[in-house]
Scaffold this active site. Structure first.
Site: not given
Ligand code: 5GP
Length: 178
Positions: A49, A103-104, A107, A135, A156, A169
């Site tokens: 990601g 990191e993308d 969560d 998030k 999402f 992507r």
């Protein structure tokens, strides 16, 4: 940029434009440039990601630095029945170095926790975390996330590296599931 897209069986609407993403990337890069001047800097990008964020971020880093890419392999541990996530592909010696994990999205923070545990045992000088997206309503991690591009609601999302069952992507913007 398309306002609405369809991936597999689901529809998504545009929630963060490409230019909003680029502004966030620039903010993260300038904070890193400010904080990490003079450090022996290694970026560790978490595939798949984070590939797009990593590419855009690194173009804006103004000091000498290295980048490497790792993956998390998931396998079921027969003895504990839990899912073990192991970091694979780290060939660099990180001892004594300043590491930034890229990191993308963060969560719950569980993935990040695993990554940090596996990097810490190699005794880097310091580890920081840069994520494009966080998030905050879901985040339960104890790890400080040093650089956050944008906070997003608990929905999402896909695009800019993030996928839905393999698709999405390549999108320049970020799209939220309808
Ligand atoms: P965590 O361990 O922090 O709960 O989850 C982190 C991972 O879950 C991310 O690296 C990403 O792969 C995935 N993830 C979490 N939220 C989303 C989302 O909204 N969209 C997509 N495509 N992946 C997500």
């Amino acid at each position: 940029m398309e306002e609405k897209i369809k991936l597999h069986d689901r529809e998504f609407i545009l929630s963060i434009t490409a230019s909003q993403i680029q502004d966030a990337v620039a903010r993260v890069a300038s904070a890193i440039n400010r904080d990490m001047a003079g450090e022996d800097l290694l970026f560790i990008s978490i595939l798949n990601g984070a590939f797009m964020f990593t590419a855009d971020l690194l173009k804006r880093i103004g000091m000498n630095c290295q980048v490497t890419f790792v993956k998390l392999s998931s396998y079921r541990d027969a003895s504990s029945t839990g899912i073990i996530k192991e970091l694979i592909g780290l060939n660099e010696d990180i001892r004594g170095r300043s590491v930034i994990v890229v990191e993308d999205i963060v969560d719950t923070g569980a993935t990040l926790g695993r990554i940090m545990d596996q990097l810490t045992i190699h005794n880097p000088k310091q580890i920081r975390v840069a994520t494009l997206l966080l998030k905050p309503d879901v985040f339960k991690g104890k790890i400080p996330v040093d650089y956050v591009g944008l906070e997003v609601p608990n929905a999402f999302i896909v695009g800019y590296g993030l996928d839905y069952n393999g698709l999405g992507r390549n999108l320049e913007g970020i799209y939220e599931i309808v």
